[in-house]
Enzyme design. Structure first.
Site, PDB file in Angstrom:
ATOM      1  N   HIS A   1       0.800  -0.926   0.110  1.00  0.00           N
ATOM      2  CA  HIS A   1      -0.121   0.026   0.004  1.00  0.00           C
ATOM      3  C   HIS A   1       0.806   1.170  -0.049  1.00  0.00           C
ATOM      4  O   HIS A   1       0.400   2.379   0.267  1.00  0.00           O
ATOM      5  CB  HIS A   1      -0.741   0.147   1.293  1.00  0.00           C
ATOM      6  CG  HIS A   1      -1.943  -0.997   1.315  1.00  0.00           C
ATOM      7  ND1 HIS A   1      -3.349  -0.517   0.730  1.00  0.00           N
ATOM      8  CD2 HIS A   1      -2.170  -2.299   1.708  1.00  0.00           C
ATOM      9  CE1 HIS A   1      -3.996  -1.901   0.950  1.00  0.00           C
ATOM     10  NE2 HIS A   1      -3.154  -2.876   1.434  1.00  0.00           N
TER      11      HIS A   1
ATOM     12  N   LYS B   1      -8.432  13.973   4.953  1.00  0.00           N
ATOM     13  CA  LYS B   1      -7.692  12.829   5.095  1.00  0.00           C
ATOM     14  C   LYS B   1      -6.550  12.973   6.078  1.00  0.00           C
ATOM     15  O   LYS B   1      -6.527  14.298   6.782  1.00  0.00           O
ATOM     16  CB  LYS B   1      -7.071  12.684   3.584  1.00  0.00           C
ATOM     17  CG  LYS B   1      -6.351  13.743   3.019  1.00  0.00           C
ATOM     18  CD  LYS B   1      -5.782  13.624   1.679  1.00  0.00           C
ATOM     19  CE  LYS B   1      -6.829  14.155   0.561  1.00  0.00           C
ATOM     20  NZ  LYS B   1      -7.003  12.956  -0.266  1.00  0.00           N
ATOM     21  N   ARG B   2      -5.848  11.975   6.472  1.00  0.00           N
ATOM     22  CA  ARG B   2      -4.923  11.916   7.386  1.00  0.00           C
ATOM     23  C   ARG B   2      -3.850  13.349   6.811  1.00  0.00           C
ATOM     24  O   ARG B   2      -3.736  13.462   5.492  1.00  0.00           O
ATOM     25  CB  ARG B   2      -3.990  10.887   7.452  1.00  0.00           C
ATOM     26  CG  ARG B   2      -4.869   9.672   8.349  1.00  0.00           C
ATOM     27  CD  ARG B   2      -5.204  10.259   9.672  1.00  0.00           C
ATOM     28  NE  ARG B   2      -3.956  10.055  10.458  1.00  0.00           N
ATOM     29  CZ  ARG B   2      -3.615   9.228  11.387  1.00  0.00           C
ATOM     30  NH1 ARG B   2      -4.599   8.231  11.637  1.00  0.00           N
ATOM     31  NH2 ARG B   2      -2.619   9.423  12.200  1.00  0.00           N
TER      32      ARG B   2
ATOM     33  N   LYS C   1       0.699  14.459   1.532  1.00  0.00           N
ATOM     34  CA  LYS C   1      -0.602  14.608   0.968  1.00  0.00           C
ATOM     35  C   LYS C   1      -0.754  16.117   0.610  1.00  0.00           C
ATOM     36  O   LYS C   1      -1.861  16.632   0.246  1.00  0.00           O
ATOM     37  CB  LYS C   1      -1.530  14.086   2.133  1.00  0.00           C
ATOM     38  CG  LYS C   1      -1.767  12.686   2.009  1.00  0.00           C
ATOM     39  CD  LYS C   1      -2.619  12.174   3.234  1.00  0.00           C
ATOM     40  CE  LYS C   1      -2.801  10.759   3.625  1.00  0.00           C
ATOM     41  NZ  LYS C   1      -3.366   9.899   2.357  1.00  0.00           N
TER      42      LYS C   1
ATOM     43  N   THR D   1      -8.497   6.705  -1.775  1.00  0.00           N
ATOM     44  CA  THR D   1      -9.979   6.037  -1.801  1.00  0.00           C
ATOM     45  C   THR D   1     -10.876   7.153  -1.875  1.00  0.00           C
ATOM     46  O   THR D   1     -12.249   7.239  -2.336  1.00  0.00           O
ATOM     47  CB  THR D   1     -10.104   4.955  -1.041  1.00  0.00           C
ATOM     48  OG1 THR D   1      -9.741   5.215   0.268  1.00  0.00           O
ATOM     49  CG2 THR D   1      -9.737   3.804  -1.633  1.00  0.00           C
TER      50      THR D   1
ATOM     51  N   LYS E   1     -14.986   8.448  -3.708  1.00  0.00           N
ATOM     52  CA  LYS E   1     -15.919   8.811  -2.850  1.00  0.00           C
ATOM     53  C   LYS E   1     -16.560  10.185  -3.169  1.00  0.00           C
ATOM     54  O   LYS E   1     -17.891  10.209  -3.646  1.00  0.00           O
ATOM     55  CB  LYS E   1     -15.933   8.561  -1.399  1.00  0.00           C
ATOM     56  CG  LYS E   1     -15.420   7.323  -0.961  1.00  0.00           C
ATOM     57  CD  LYS E   1     -14.761   7.400   0.557  1.00  0.00           C
ATOM     58  CE  LYS E   1     -14.176   5.906   0.787  1.00  0.00           C
ATOM     59  NZ  LYS E   1     -13.269   5.774   1.923  1.00  0.00           N
TER      60      LYS E   1
HETATM   61  C1  NBG Z   1      -2.526   3.715   1.867  1.00  0.00           C
HETATM   62  C2  NBG Z   1      -2.141   4.617   0.884  1.00  0.00           C
HETATM   63  C3  NBG Z   1      -3.559   5.083   0.147  1.00  0.00           C
HETATM   64  C4  NBG Z   1      -4.209   3.865  -0.335  1.00  0.00           C
HETATM   65  C5  NBG Z   1      -4.504   2.902   1.066  1.00  0.00           C
HETATM   66  C6  NBG Z   1      -5.313   1.929   0.556  1.00  0.00           C
HETATM   67  C7  NBG Z   1      -1.038   2.898   3.619  1.00  0.00           C
HETATM   68  C8  NBG Z   1       0.141   2.092   4.145  1.00  0.00           C
HETATM   69  N1  NBG Z   1      -1.268   3.142   2.545  1.00  0.00           N
HETATM   70  O1  NBG Z   1      -3.119   5.909  -1.018  1.00  0.00           O
HETATM   71  O2  NBG Z   1      -1.514   5.862   1.440  1.00  0.00           O
HETATM   72  O3  NBG Z   1      -5.455   4.319  -0.880  1.00  0.00           O
HETATM   73  O4  NBG Z   1      -3.335   2.695   1.520  1.00  0.00           O
HETATM   74  O5  NBG Z   1      -4.847   1.264  -0.189  1.00  0.00           O
HETATM   75  O6  NBG Z   1      -1.834   3.258   4.678  1.00  0.00           O
END
Ligand code: NBG
Length: 841
Positions: A374, A567-568, A573, A678, A682
């Site tokens: 991820h 988002k976080r 980001k 994601t 949405k």
């Molecule tokens: C996160 C990514 C996102 C991705 C999500 C789900 C981790 C390690 N990765 O971009 O930063 O959408 O995983 O795949 O949290």
């Protein structure tokens, strides 16, 4: 399927086994029964929380009936199952979802009205199940929804944290973390005190030859902690399937409770041991995309992997099949590297406990596991120090070394003269101390490795895992682009839009086959339809404005353009790019004449998201956003033209209010850093436009909805490396417009200028790693384009409808079918008969 009840007594069981409510009266009877007996309340002291609890218990009963039948059906069918191992499941609230999936929300609504309650108020009583940080945990939750909806025999395995992700408060502009104790009343879990696994830590390894001349390896002594199962039902939408999410909770092993201490009067220290064991599942680590190598985290990982593996093996052994059939019955997906020890644990079970030969066992292991990556961010790639593993899991370290040895030997055979390659692909990093590279172990122990969006899957093949492509060939690596469940993210979050869509295309079938949304495209010129479409967006903005009013205490104009980034908080980001852009806009407004101001599109900039408690730079960004808000929001020159809002404690249930209310949302990571994203999906699914970089799933969203329907800007991922290099070695200058923004901050416009020094110097003096300056111009210009586009509301609504119509690809149902076909090799269960039985009764 075996049963302990003799054949001739089963009739009584069948006669009395509950059927579950279907009518309004039956629902009310169930809810009132729970309120008056289970909760010991009455009509004289039933508040909204009690009404929620009664409603939730009524639905839980209903789910568990289907859960039981599903488990029986799946055991009976005896097909291959999928186990999804994830340290995070960000489920959010369960009641609304359960009502919609079971198809009885209207029944509950009318029933609750009879009893004196509004269903919205009741739903709002529920505490979010916040067992995750961000996208990774929410993806796992969307996947569970899809697996149940598509009737796959699939279980989730995770940890039952006592504390989920912390609650965020903003005090004086700063983030403050509050513990999230969420288990006071949780009707959605079933403790299974009869399902437990003893998990061992520490100790030493004894190797000897037994009387028959066989090498025996046994892991001895150390400490035992018991894992107890808590099951959470996961209902599918419009199907009788209710799958299981099994969460493990830790407690001191009853066998190991130190009775010696206890009897000698050391009661307190015996209790302290007990508490130490409970610590393992106490708290979710609050880092997103960051690993810190803490021993307790490793303990969590092994505790959960061991408990899950023993549970899976126990279930397999009941089938009395040969070990060689294990991977025909079991597929295990590793959600990131957090569960990588499961690979080692299965090898240990097969070799040390079941007596299989190494090679035979290893073949089983590698055909069982799949690994999803991820992230490519180096700070997020897990490494554990060898001494730490040696101490905590001595036998596992030996197995890791053996896996590595065999792997390196096979590499050497194929690439005899490449010693560098051996060093590069070794599971062990030769550092001080030595480190175990978990991603490498996960690749070597799995038969498939996937990334989560096309760009990301390409990047892992050309960068971090390049050497493994050389070793294994490209076919081991694949892509499954992420998706989201349209049940929660459209139907539940935006019921009016869902209803409008259904009325246009004739049914709610699109919730099960999202590609049917393309039937909306012929209506893009339908005036009445467009009007309703726009009205729904406006109503959703009004709802968010009310939320802002109640939580922040000030009003924003719902007619303004709502620009949202939730988002976080993370430098990659780039919330800092957004807030610098806001300051730039603020300065522009200040310098305008009243006539010029009249031509502007009013904007509300909404931010939300948590920073990891130890991530100082992210906290500084939050601080700046809040300080800018304080100044801008009360500036009489600005008025309604610009408002800056930081929404506290962004979580799943707040997302359900925020996502449907955007005109534009921001997905502006430095190209090549966001694996997928994601929330981008949405927002578009709810009729919002996006501004974004060519990163993660933004690229595929563009391909699906068309370039004219998205606002792209910024440098491309292939240019990032050169740009970074240029910052250090070229004649690099910070963008002059950005310099003006910095000067404005440094003047103290937003209070204590010193507080934001690091944010500025990171860009001006320390190489601007995230390319904020390089992308600033194109970001601001694109924001201006957005203002222009927004003025033409008719064209805007056309874009909105067209985009939604083309979003079918991004359902998590498509992901799950892809995983099932290309990685897990499993088939859905036929539930037609069950559906028919249900329809008849
Ligand atoms: C996160 C990514 C996102 C991705 C999500 C789900 C981790 C390690 N990765 O971009 O930063 O959408 O995983 O795949 O949290």
């Amino acid at each position: 399927v075996e049963s302990s009840i003799p054949e001739h007594m089963r009739e009584a069981w069948k006669k009395f086994s509950p059927k579950g409510f279907t009518t309004k009266d039956e629902f009310e009877s169930e809810a009132v029964k729970h309120i008056e007996t289970t909760l010991a309340r009455s009509l004289f002291n039933c508040d909204e929380l009690a009404a929620y609890s009664g409603t939730a218990l009524a639905f839980r009963d209903r789910l568990i009936i289907d859960w039981n039948k599903t488990q029986q059906r799946q055991s009976f069918a005896d097909q291959k199952r999928l186990y999804y191992l994830s340290l995070e499941f960000l489920m959010g609230r369960a009641l609304d979802n359960a009502m919609l999936n079971v198809g009885l929300k209207n029944v509950a609504k009318d029933g609750l009205a009879d009893l004196g309650f509004r269903i919205e108020d009741i739903i709002a009583q529920e505490h979010d199940a916040a067992l995750g940080n961000g996208g990774l945990g929410r993806l796992a939750a969307c996947f569970l929804d899809s697996m149940a909806t598509l009737n796959y025999a699939a279980w989730g395995y995770g940890l039952r944290y006592r504390y989920g992700i912390f609650k965020q408060e903003i005090q004086d502009g700063y983030q403050v973390e509050i513990p999230d104790y969420w288990l006071d009343f949780n009707p959605w879990e079933f403790p299974r005190h009869d399902v437990s696994v003893d998990v061992q830590f520490y100790g030493w390894v004894n190797k000897y030859t037994n009387d028959e001349g066989k090498q025996i390896v046994s892991w001895q002594d150390g400490e035992i902690v018991t894992a107890t199962a808590y099951d959470v039902p996961v209902p599918g939408y419009g199907t009788p399937t209710v799958n299981n999410l099994r969460l493990w909770s830790s407690k001191a092993s009853s066998g190991e409770f130190d009775f010696a201490k206890f009897n000698s009067g050391e009661y307190e220290s015996a209790v302290a041991d007990e508490q130490r064991a409970e610590t393992i599942s106490a708290v979710l680590y609050p880092n997103d995309n960051l690993e810190r190598g803490k021993e307790l985290r490793l303990k969590q990982q092994y505790f959960w992997c061991a408990a899950s593996l023993h549970d899976i093996v126990r279930r397999f052994k009941k089938s009395k099949r040969k070990w060689s059939e294990f991977s025909d019955q079991v597929a295990i997906q590793l959600n990131d590297t957090h569960p990588t020890l499961a690979i080692v644990e299965l090898q240990r079970i097969l070799v040390d406990m079941e007596g299989l030969g190494w090679d035979e066992a290893w073949t089983i292991v590698t055909s069982t596991f799949g690994y999803t990556n991820h992230t490519v961010l180096p700070e997020a790639l897990e490494k554990w120090s060898v001494p730490l593993i040696q101490n905590l899991l001595p036998r596992h370290l030996q197995i890791i070394y053996e896996i590595n040895l065999q792997f390196l030997q096979s590499v050497e055979k194929r690439f005899p003269k490449d010693r560098d390659l051996l060093g590069r692909v070794s599971i062990i990093e030769e550092s001080q101390p030595k480190m175990v590279r978990m991603a490498y172990l996960a690749i070597i122990g799995s038969h498939k490795v996937n990334g989560v969006a096309e760009l990301h899957s390409d990047l892992i093949k050309t960068t971090i895992f390049k050497d493994f492509v050389k070793v294994y060939g490209p076919d081991k690596f694949t892509n499954v682009t992420n998706g989201i469940t349209p049940r929660r993210w459209l139907h539940q979050a935006n019921p009016r839009l869902s209803e409008l869509i259904a009325s246009k295309i004739g049914s709610y079938e699109f919730l099960k086959d999202l590609t049917l949304l393309n039937k909306l495209e012929p209506f893009v010129d339908d005036k009445e339809f467009k009007k309703e479409w726009a009205e729904i967006k406006y109503a959703n903005k009004v709802r968010l404005a009310q939320h802002i009013q109640t939580t922040k205490g000030y009003s924003v104009n719902p007619k303004a353009l709502f620009d949202i980034q939730v988002k976080r908080i993370h430098e990659y980001k780039r919330q800092q790019l957004n807030i610098f852009g806001v300051i730039h806009r603020y300065m522009a407004i200040k310098s305008m004449s009243p006539e010029e101001r009249k031509k502007l599109v009013p904007r509300v900039s909404v931010f939300g998201g948590k920073a990891a408690p130890g991530y100082w730079m992210a906290k500084t960004i939050i601080h700046l956003i809040n300080k800018v808000g304080e100044v801008v929001n009360k500036d009489p020159d600005v008025g309604d033209l610009l408002k800056v809002v930081f929404l506290e404690d962004y979580n799943v249930s707040k997302a359900e209010i925020i996502v449907p209310a955007s005109d534009i949302s921001e997905h502006i990571s430095t190209a090549g850093t966001e694996a997928s994203g994601t929330s981008n999906m949405k927002f578009v699914l709810n009729g919002g436009m996006i501004i974004g970089t060519l990163d993660g799933a933004n690229i595929e969203i563009t391909r699906e909805i068309g370039e004219q329907n998205i606002f792209l800007f910024g440098n491309l991922s292939e240019d990032v490396e050169d740009l970074r290099h240029h910052h250090f070695y070229g004649d690099y200058k910070v963008n002059p417009e950005l310099v003006k923004v910095f000067d404005c901050i440094k003047k103290g416009t937003f209070g204590d200028e010193g507080a934001f020094g690091a944010l500025i110097s990171g860009i001006v003096e320390h190489g601007d790693y995230y390319l904020v300056s390089d992308d600033f111009n194109s970001y601001c210009q694109t924001q201006d384009l957005i203002d222009e586009a927004y003025k033409d509301q008719d064209a805007w609504v056309t874009k909105s409808i067209t985009s939604v119509a083309r979003m079918g690809f991004f359902t998590s149902d498509r992901c799950i079918n892809e995983y099932a076909d290309t990685i897990w090799n499993i088939e859905p269960l036929d539930v037609a008969e069950e559906k028919e039985v249900r329809a008849r009764t």
